[in-house]
Design an enzyme around this catalytic site. Structure first.
Site, PDB file in Angstrom:
ATOM      1  N   GLY A  31      39.559  62.132   7.529  1.00 51.06           N
ATOM      2  CA  GLY A  31      39.902  60.831   6.949  1.00 51.06           C
ATOM      3  C   GLY A  31      41.409  60.668   6.954  1.00 51.06           C
ATOM      4  N   VAL A  38      43.246  63.939   5.879  1.00 56.75           N
ATOM      5  CA  VAL A  38      42.306  64.994   5.476  1.00 56.75           C
ATOM      6  C   VAL A  38      41.788  65.689   6.727  1.00 56.75           C
ATOM      7  CG1 VAL A  38      40.120  65.494   4.317  1.00 56.75           C
ATOM      8  CG2 VAL A  38      41.621  63.712   3.415  1.00 56.75           C
ATOM      9  N   ASP A 149      38.319  53.094  -7.303  1.00 57.32           N
ATOM     10  CA  ASP A 149      38.187  52.877  -5.854  1.00 57.32           C
ATOM     11  C   ASP A 149      36.812  53.334  -5.371  1.00 57.32           C
ATOM     12  OD1 ASP A 149      40.173  53.702  -2.868  1.00 57.32           O
ATOM     13  OD2 ASP A 149      38.997  51.924  -3.412  1.00 57.32           O
TER      14      ASP A 149
HETATM   15  C1  LIG Z   1      32.550  65.495   6.774  1.00 58.53           C
HETATM   16  C2  LIG Z   1      33.407  64.344   6.269  1.00 58.53           C
HETATM   17  C3  LIG Z   1      33.436  63.171   6.984  1.00 58.53           C
HETATM   18  N1  LIG Z   1      34.185  62.128   6.572  1.00 58.53           N
HETATM   19  C4  LIG Z   1      34.909  62.265   5.432  1.00 58.53           C
HETATM   20  N2  LIG Z   1      35.634  61.186   5.047  1.00 58.53           N
HETATM   21  C5  LIG Z   1      36.515  61.097   3.995  1.00 58.53           C
HETATM   22  C6  LIG Z   1      36.300  60.111   3.050  1.00 58.53           C
HETATM   23  C7  LIG Z   1      37.204  59.914   2.028  1.00 58.53           C
HETATM   24  C8  LIG Z   1      38.339  60.696   1.928  1.00 58.53           C
HETATM   25  C9  LIG Z   1      39.341  60.380   0.866  1.00 58.53           C
HETATM   26  C10 LIG Z   1      39.653  61.479  -0.040  1.00 58.53           C
HETATM   27  N3  LIG Z   1      39.983  62.222  -0.822  1.00 58.53           N
HETATM   28  C11 LIG Z   1      38.542  61.727   2.835  1.00 58.53           C
HETATM   29  C12 LIG Z   1      37.618  61.931   3.885  1.00 58.53           C
HETATM   30  N4  LIG Z   1      34.920  63.391   4.685  1.00 58.53           N
HETATM   31  C13 LIG Z   1      34.165  64.435   5.083  1.00 58.53           C
HETATM   32  N5  LIG Z   1      34.109  65.560   4.351  1.00 58.53           N
HETATM   33  C14 LIG Z   1      34.876  65.839   3.225  1.00 58.53           C
HETATM   34  C15 LIG Z   1      36.033  65.203   2.707  1.00 58.53           C
HETATM   35  C16 LIG Z   1      36.345  65.932   1.577  1.00 58.53           C
HETATM   36  C17 LIG Z   1      37.475  65.768   0.626  1.00 58.53           C
HETATM   37  C18 LIG Z   1      37.626  64.500  -0.099  1.00 58.53           C
HETATM   38  C19 LIG Z   1      38.625  64.933   0.938  1.00 58.53           C
HETATM   39  N6  LIG Z   1      35.435  66.909   1.441  1.00 58.53           N
HETATM   40  N7  LIG Z   1      34.555  66.857   2.445  1.00 58.53           N
END
Ligand SMILES: Cc1cnc(Nc2ccc(CC#N)cc2)nc1Nc1cc(C2CC2)[nH]n1
Length: 320
Positions: A31, A38, A149
């Site tokens: 993300g 992330v 949010d």
């Molecule tokens: C497989 C996966 C796929 N897509 C996202 N998207 C996403 C959505 C919101 C945020 C926003 C935030 N924070 C960050 C990524 N996170 C994933 N796994 C996570 C993501 C996380 C922690 C939250 C980051 N654990 N596992």
């Protein structure tokens, strides 16, 4: 705690050794936000997968360490709840703070909301997931934290197929309720913001409940109820509470589900259902309201309770 409801005391050790000494970054970016990215990573010592959230300390020339400490403090407070994403470690470099977070491998529920038939959620799925989301949000609200949010992109799944459990993520906009004075800028994502945000009126836990109403609407119908062609049109739809509850949009969806959404998409925050009231709504409790679950809804055989959420059974009522 400062005047804007930011929590600033944290207990997690902030590690100064290089993040890459203990973790190997995997190519996959999970993300990206304005000030954060992330990435999936593996802890070298254990081989376990985590999600590393890289947060820029300086944004638009201002030092935002306090905002980041607020996010850490909320994650620490919510460690006790199974439906809020877990915080493993924190690292700091000159320019960033790195949150090592639990990895929810199933990704964003957003993708199932917009999926076509066979991959979309059934009403039974939504009932089970809604109970988990409300369990997590009720915990935050009991601890005077508002998320601000809540949207399908911030509700993750431990597994997409088979459908796992939810994890609430991204406390970057969250605030401690008892200290909020005013909202200076419009927070959150247009499609999900409550009317009081648009009118710069006081925000409250009810602000999250509006967003949950939008979230459940999207999970059940695949449609975003207030989305307009541009931000202004979306904001107008919200302030007018312009909602489509037509048979067409809600085809195959129980009337109890529509009743649940209607209890949340209410303009007056004081008239909106709370998270605790939602958890007691007939739509989420077929057991205690069998008469309300007509035959059509009975095709939803009882939503399974996953281990983590099964409450000890209350003693069965004595037979009449
Ligand atoms: C497989 C996966 C796929 N897509 C996202 N998207 C996403 C959505 C919101 C945020 C926003 C935030 N924070 C960050 C990524 N996170 C994933 N796994 C996570 C993501 C996380 C922690 C939250 C980051 N654990 N596992």
């Amino acid at each position: 705690m400062n005047k804007n409801g930011m929590v600033t005391e944290i207990h997690t050790k902030i590690r100064k050794e290089p993040f890459t000494a203990n973790y190997e970054l995997l190519g996959k970016e999970l993300g990206r936000g304005k000030f954060a990215v992330v990435k999936k990573c593996t802890e070298k010592a254990t081989g376990k997968q985590y999600a590393a959230k890289f947060l820029r300390k300086r944004r638009k020339g201002a030092d935002c360490r306090m905002d980041i400490f607020n996010e850490i403090a909320v994650l620490e407070l919510a460690k006790a709840n199974p439906y809020v994403v877990g915080l493993h470690e924190v690292y700091e470099t000159n320019s960033e703070i790195i949150l090592v977070l639990e990895c929810a491998a199933g990704g964003e529920i957003f993708h199932q909301c917009v999926a076509d038939n066979d991959e979309a959620f059934t009403e039974k799925d939504v009932i089970r997931l809604a109970k988990q989301i409300l369990n997590g949000v009720a915990f935050l609200h009991r601890n005077s934290v508002v998320h601000l949010d809540l949207k399908p992109q911030n509700i993750l799944l431990t597994s997409a197929r088979p459908l796992g459990d939810i994890r609430i993520v991204d406390f970057g906009l969250s605030r401690r309720m008892d200290k909020i004075t005013e909202v200076r800028e419009i927070l959150g994502t247009p499609e999900y913001v409550a009317p009081e945000i648009l009118n710069y009126e006081p925000i409250s836990t009810a602000t999250d409940m509006w967003s949950i109403g939008v979230l459940i609407y999207v999970m059940l119908t695949g449609e975003s109820p207030f989305l307009g062609d541009d931000k202004q049109e979306t904001f107008l739809n919200i302030s007018q509470v312009n909602i489509d509850y037509s048979q067409d949009t809600f085809e195959g969806i129980s009337s109890l589900a529509v009743d649940f959404i209607k209890s949340l998409l209410v303009k007056n925050p004081r008239k909106r259902a709370t998270a605790e009231e939602c958890l007691n709504h007939p739509w989420l409790n077929p057991h205690s309201h069998p008469h309300l679950h007509t035959m059509s809804a009975c095709s939803l055989d009882e939503p399974e309770m996953s281990q983590s959420e099964s409450e000890p059974e209350s003693p069965a009522p004595s037979p009449e």
